[in-house]
Design a protein around this motif. Structure first.
Motif, PDB file in Angstrom:
ATOM      1  N   SER A  79      -1.594   7.231  -4.497  1.00 46.79           N
ATOM      2  CA  SER A  79      -1.673   6.019  -5.312  1.00 46.79           C
ATOM      3  C   SER A  79      -1.552   4.825  -4.367  1.00 46.79           C
ATOM      4  CB  SER A  79      -0.573   5.993  -6.382  1.00 46.79           C
ATOM      5  OG  SER A  79       0.702   5.937  -5.790  1.00 46.79           O
ATOM      6  N   PHE A  80      -1.908   3.652  -4.862  1.00 47.51           N
ATOM      7  CA  PHE A  80      -1.890   2.465  -4.021  1.00 47.51           C
ATOM      8  C   PHE A  80      -1.381   1.262  -4.792  1.00 47.51           C
ATOM      9  CE2 PHE A  80      -5.866   1.886  -6.266  1.00 47.51           C
ATOM     10  CZ  PHE A  80      -5.935   0.519  -6.462  1.00 47.51           C
ATOM     11  N   VAL A  81      -0.941   0.261  -4.039  1.00 45.15           N
ATOM     12  CA  VAL A  81      -0.657  -1.065  -4.558  1.00 45.15           C
ATOM     13  C   VAL A  81      -1.344  -2.029  -3.602  1.00 45.15           C
ATOM     14  CG1 VAL A  81       1.091  -2.795  -5.114  1.00 45.15           C
ATOM     15  CG2 VAL A  81       1.581  -0.361  -5.508  1.00 45.15           C
ATOM     16  N   LEU A  82      -2.285  -2.810  -4.122  1.00 49.22           N
ATOM     17  CA  LEU A  82      -3.010  -3.795  -3.333  1.00 49.22           C
ATOM     18  C   LEU A  82      -2.589  -5.176  -3.814  1.00 49.22           C
ATOM     19  CD1 LEU A  82      -5.295  -4.563  -1.300  1.00 49.22           C
ATOM     20  CD2 LEU A  82      -6.854  -4.509  -3.270  1.00 49.22           C
ATOM     21  N   THR A  95      -2.032  -8.531  -7.920  1.00 48.66           N
ATOM     22  CA  THR A  95      -1.683  -7.150  -7.588  1.00 48.66           C
ATOM     23  C   THR A  95      -2.502  -6.188  -8.429  1.00 48.66           C
ATOM     24  OG1 THR A  95       0.564  -7.793  -6.984  1.00 48.66           O
ATOM     25  CG2 THR A  95       0.203  -5.477  -7.474  1.00 48.66           C
ATOM     26  N   THR A  96      -3.038  -5.168  -7.765  1.00 47.47           N
ATOM     27  CA  THR A  96      -3.773  -4.091  -8.431  1.00 47.47           C
ATOM     28  C   THR A  96      -3.121  -2.778  -8.028  1.00 47.47           C
ATOM     29  OG1 THR A  96      -5.821  -5.358  -8.235  1.00 47.47           O
ATOM     30  CG2 THR A  96      -6.029  -3.017  -8.760  1.00 47.47           C
ATOM     31  N   GLU A  97      -2.876  -1.915  -8.998  1.00 45.35           N
ATOM     32  CA  GLU A  97      -2.291  -0.599  -8.725  1.00 45.35           C
ATOM     33  C   GLU A  97      -3.200   0.477  -9.277  1.00 45.35           C
ATOM     34  OE1 GLU A  97       1.864  -0.167  -9.779  1.00 45.35           O
ATOM     35  OE2 GLU A  97       2.105  -2.352  -9.786  1.00 45.35           O
ATOM     36  N   GLY A  98      -3.158   1.640  -8.657  1.00 46.01           N
ATOM     37  CA  GLY A  98      -3.958   2.755  -9.147  1.00 46.01           C
ATOM     38  C   GLY A  98      -3.925   3.915  -8.174  1.00 46.01           C
ATOM     39  N   ASP A  99      -4.915   4.763  -8.308  1.00 42.23           N
ATOM     40  CA  ASP A  99      -5.056   5.926  -7.433  1.00 42.23           C
ATOM     41  C   ASP A  99      -6.180   5.673  -6.436  1.00 42.23           C
ATOM     42  OD1 ASP A  99      -3.068   7.390  -8.789  1.00 42.23           O
ATOM     43  OD2 ASP A  99      -4.516   8.001 -10.308  1.00 42.23           O
ATOM     44  N   THR A 108     -11.604   7.871   5.238  1.00 44.22           N
ATOM     45  CA  THR A 108     -11.761   6.625   4.489  1.00 44.22           C
ATOM     46  C   THR A 108     -11.242   6.824   3.076  1.00 44.22           C
ATOM     47  OG1 THR A 108     -13.707   6.036   5.780  1.00 44.22           O
ATOM     48  CG2 THR A 108     -13.436   4.907   3.675  1.00 44.22           C
ATOM     49  N   VAL A 109     -10.476   5.826   2.591  1.00 43.69           N
ATOM     50  CA  VAL A 109      -9.995   5.876   1.211  1.00 43.69           C
ATOM     51  C   VAL A 109     -10.731   4.834   0.384  1.00 43.69           C
ATOM     52  CG1 VAL A 109      -7.700   6.752   1.830  1.00 43.69           C
ATOM     53  CG2 VAL A 109      -8.052   4.292   1.629  1.00 43.69           C
ATOM     54  N   THR A 110     -10.927   5.171  -0.890  1.00 45.30           N
ATOM     55  CA  THR A 110     -11.513   4.250  -1.850  1.00 45.30           C
ATOM     56  C   THR A 110     -10.496   4.013  -2.945  1.00 45.30           C
ATOM     57  OG1 THR A 110     -13.752   5.041  -1.404  1.00 45.30           O
ATOM     58  CG2 THR A 110     -13.406   3.867  -3.488  1.00 45.30           C
ATOM     59  N   LEU A 111     -10.217   2.749  -3.220  1.00 47.27           N
ATOM     60  CA  LEU A 111      -9.250   2.364  -4.241  1.00 47.27           C
ATOM     61  C   LEU A 111      -9.949   2.345  -5.597  1.00 47.27           C
ATOM     62  CD1 LEU A 111      -7.613  -0.664  -2.358  1.00 47.27           C
ATOM     63  CD2 LEU A 111      -7.110   1.786  -2.121  1.00 47.27           C
TER      64      LEU A 111
END
Length: 157
Positions: A79-82, A95-99, A108-111
């Motif tokens: 998961s991420f927090v951008l 702020t955007t949160e998700g997987d 490479t990761v894709t949000l």
């Protein structure tokens, strides 16, 4: 006599091998990260060989502001927090949160759920590189400004 020849050949091969590759040593962070992106080996895939989870920070270029203060946290559970803030323009960060998910190469990761801005990051040693809207590496004079550096535990939130 045969042992002497075999020993000599072994030493000769070691000397030749140790000299190889020194001319290809990257001089800048950008060159090192480009080599990691374009020449990944199965043993160096970020997903399996790096401590990729953590918080990354940098100020990326902005067309109509002073820069985009960008913080990306990647967690082990994928998961991420951008968090972004347009400097000189926005008072409050967004702020955007998700997987996130990994590409097939594991580098490479894709949000998921991030729209209208780049959502792919190449994962390198202690850094992530924000890719452009097409998932390509930004090149040229500004390339190093798209590198977000990993923060140490003491720098974290």
């Amino acid at each position: 006599m045969n042992r002497f020849i075999i020993s000599f050949i072994s030493v000769f091969v070691l000397v030749i091998a140790s000299g190889c590759g020194s001319a290809d040593t990257p001089e800048t962070d950008s060159e090192l990260l480009t080599q990691q992106q374009t020449n990944p080996s199965p043993s160096s895939y970020a997903r399996v060989s790096l401590d990729w989870f953590g918080t990354y920070h940098g100020v990326t270029p902005c067309a109509d502001c002073e820069g985009i203060d960008t913080t990306l946290e990647l967690t082990r559970d994928e998961s991420f927090v951008l968090t972004i803030q347009y400097l000189g323009k926005d008072d409050e960060p967004q702020t955007t949160e998700g997987d996130f998910f990994w590409n097939e190469a594991g580098n490479t990761v894709t949000l998921a759920g991030v729209e209208n801005r780049p959502a792919q990051f190449f994962v390198a040693e202690n850094a992530v590189i924000q890719l452009d809207m097409d998932g390509q590496r930004v090149t040229g004079d500004l390339a190093d400004l798209y590198i977000l550096r990993k923060q140490s535990e003491s720098e974290g939130n």
